[in-house]
Design an enzyme around this catalytic site. Structure first.
Site, PDB file in Angstrom:
ATOM      1  N   HIS A 291     -68.988  40.510 -27.119  1.00 42.82           N
ATOM      2  CA  HIS A 291     -69.250  39.504 -25.995  1.00 42.82           C
ATOM      3  C   HIS A 291     -69.466  40.143 -24.580  1.00 42.82           C
ATOM      4  CE1 HIS A 291     -68.453  35.274 -24.726  1.00 42.82           C
ATOM      5  NE2 HIS A 291     -69.624  35.812 -24.113  1.00 42.82           N
ATOM      6  N   TYR A 408     -62.329  23.969 -21.096  1.00 40.72           N
ATOM      7  CA  TYR A 408     -63.497  24.877 -20.591  1.00 40.72           C
ATOM      8  C   TYR A 408     -64.778  24.783 -21.393  1.00 40.72           C
ATOM      9  CZ  TYR A 408     -65.745  29.335 -19.975  1.00 40.72           C
ATOM     10  OH  TYR A 408     -66.697  30.480 -19.595  1.00 40.72           O
TER      11      TYR A 408
END
Length: 589
Positions: A291, A408
């Site tokens: 990531h 989130y």
């Protein structure tokens, strides 16, 4: 920030938080803001370098499940069932895309067809590896000339496959021939070494532990040579021995594939590599992505371009093999990487493999194909699809857990140079009012519908503000970094940064370039991808609003946490979406 946390706190907690925020804003916050403003003046982007360093590279947890994410194939569409041919086709298409990037001929994505988005993340799409360190990792990115090969892993053996001959990219048939040679290679004189098959388990270890092992065993000698070849590779390819089969009648078929891509056995994915291509025995593919180098939309565009090339006519023959010019001359047999695995290192690899396997068994994953309705029906209700789905997630979580939690949602920040993400906070006064109304049998359908409108409109405005730099989380994050650098304690910032995200959600963009024409050809829909939970007692939820009639969900949780269950929450989400659509009349449905 105060508005965003009010629905999550009691009156007493909220008053305490307001006082902390007020003291910070009128006290130490002013000093921290002045220092941060200086960084803003001399940096291209005052957030992104710190975000990469402190959130990703200084994280000491394992990359497997915790940081990496996966992407699925277009499961409705079969390019070919031949593993070797599909491998060659994808490798070739990705190298063509690599040339497009390197020659700077890739057109930037445009927001609403007008505003270009920053393309800086694309630079590290190939030839990138995360190098483990004891206190902090580093990203190693090599230039175009050094990353003209791939490393192919087959049955525990590692091969380097050069993709250029005399300055030209190998043809589809040439690459297929090389992959076939690897599959046929039994090498009785060079069997798989003890520990070699489980070697990738080292990349699933905690980063400080792997960093020490890397420095001890992989910085000199034969291992350094082999590791250098792997790190310089454009990407790594794993040829799996199992098929990936999607069946509408088998809810676990997609989940098996998701598990395989996100973590595999814990020993058959190289988690340090920026991009890992996995090709299943029946020709289906998927990706495991590290990531830190880029966010999902960047990877998504690469996959769209790859699939677009695969749809070109005359790519496969009637038997499913690649077509094109045959080799112009004999190609060298792919070299096999030679690892020096002594007894001490083998013992470490075995322990790492055991630990990785335990953690893979702890992950629960639910992948759902919601085809009852999609974007088309939601828009007829005059609602934004993303807001609608976020409200469905909030309603589902509340019904399952009888509470709200800090949520989130990843928001795009690529309107700014070097921008990555900002946090969109879906829990608001409006979303909570809607959820409570839906759970109150005395509330009329008309009132619920009105509250849903308000909640979705507010969510859309919150997302828009985050996208133009008016979010709160990245700013507060950078103020926190400044406070640590200046050794200033801030109770307010400690409270803000210490809050766990029990619901971590992300919408994966689909057909960003429009080249796949998925509305016209729904069989080309990619199923998107997913990630693990951010909190031990939380969920990771990824969703793809695909075409007009499909929404794909990827919901994850941990088995060791008895309070969370991704299978139950997944069912709840689908139920809540149906309930919400039923708020509108039959004609709109």
């Amino acid at each position: 920030y105060i508005q965003s946390v009010q629905p999550l706190l009691t009156d007493e907690e909220f008053e305490k938080m307001k006082k902390l925020a007020y003291d910070f804003q009128n006290g130490v916050g002013r000093k921290l803001q002045r220092y941060l403003f200086l960084k803003y003046l001399w940096s291209v982007n005052y957030v992104s370098d710190w975000w990469e360093q402190y959130v990703y590279l200084r994280g000491r947890s394992s990359l497997m499940i915790n940081s990496s994410y996966y992407a699925l194939d277009a499961m409705f569409y079969t390019m070919t069932e031949h593993q070797v041919a599909r491998t060659a086709s994808i490798i070739h298409a990705m190298m063509v895309y690599k040339k497009l990037l390197e020659s700077e001929r890739l057109e930037p994505l445009l927001l609403r067809g007008l505003i270009p988005l920053c393309s800086s993340q694309y630079e590290r799409s190939f030839g990138t590896t995360r190098i483990p360190g004891i206190e902090q990792d580093t990203l190693r990115h090599v230039d175009r000339e050094e990353s003209r090969h791939v490393v192919v892993v087959c049955q525990g053996r590692y091969y380097t496959v050069p993709l250029y001959s005399r300055g030209r990219l190998l043809s589809l048939m040439e690459i297929e021939g090389q992959i076939q040679r690897i599959l046929n290679d039994s090498m009785p004189d060079r069997p798989v070494k003890n520990g070699e098959q489980k070697l990738p388990a080292l990349t699933a270890m905690k980063r400080d532990e792997w960093g020490r092992i890397y420095q001890t065993f992989f910085t000199s000698g034969q291992n350094r040579k082999a590791m250098d070849i792997l790190e310089k590779a454009a990407f790594v390819v794993f040829l799996d021995e199992d098929p990936a089969i999607y069946s509408k009648d088998d809810d676990t078929s997609l989940e098996k594939m998701g598990h395989s891509l996100l973590h595999g056995t814990g020993c058959n994915r190289w988690f340090d590599k920026g991009t890992t291509l996995v090709v299943f025995s029946n020709g289906k593919i998927g990706f495991n992505i590290e990531h830190s180098w880029a966010d999902a939309p960047v990877v998504g565009q690469m996959l769209e371009n790859t699939f677009q090339q695969e749809l070109e006519p005359n790519r496969y023959d009637a038997n499913g093999h690649c077509v094109g010019p045959a080799t112009s001359g004999p190609l060298k047999f792919p070299d096999r990487l030679d690892w020096d695995l002594n007894e001490e290192l083998v013992d470490i690899i075995e322990r790492a493999a055991e630990d990785a396997e335990k953690r893979t068994k702890d992950l629960q994953l639910r992948i759902m194909v919601h085809d009852a309705f999609g974007k088309g029906a939601i828009k007829k209700c005059k609602l934004g699809p993303d807001g609608f789905i976020q409200m469905a997630i909030q309603l589902a979580f509340y019904k399952e857990h009888q509470q709200f939690c800090l949520t989130y949602e990843a928001g795009m920040m690529r309107l700014f140079r070097d921008g990555r993400t900002e946090t969109v906070r879906p829990v608001t006064q409006q979303s909570c009012a809607f959820v409570k109304a839906m759970c109150n049998p005395k509330t009329s359908k008309e009132e619920c519908r009105k509250l849903l409108y308000f909640a979705c409109e507010n969510h859309q405005e919150t997302a828009r503000r985050a996208m133009i730099g008016e979010g709160v989380d990245r700013h507060l994050f950078c103020l926190y970094i400044v406070s640590k650098a200046l050794k200033i304690d801030s109770p307010f910032l400690q409270q803000v940064l210490g809050e766990p995200w029990r619901l971590s959600t992300s919408q994966t963009p689909h057909d960003q370039t429009g080249v796949l024409r998925t509305n016209e050809f729904p069989e080309r829909l990619s199923f998107g991808g997913g990630f693990g939970p951010v909190a031990d007692d939380g969920y990771g939820i990824s969703y793809v609003i695909a075409g007009e009639n499909h929404v794909f969900f990827h919901v994850s949780s941990y088995a060791h946490c008895k309070q969370t269950n991704c299978y139950k929450l997944g069912d709840r989400i689908q139920e809540c979406m149906s309930e919400m659509l039923q708020l509108f009349n039959t004609e709109q449905q």
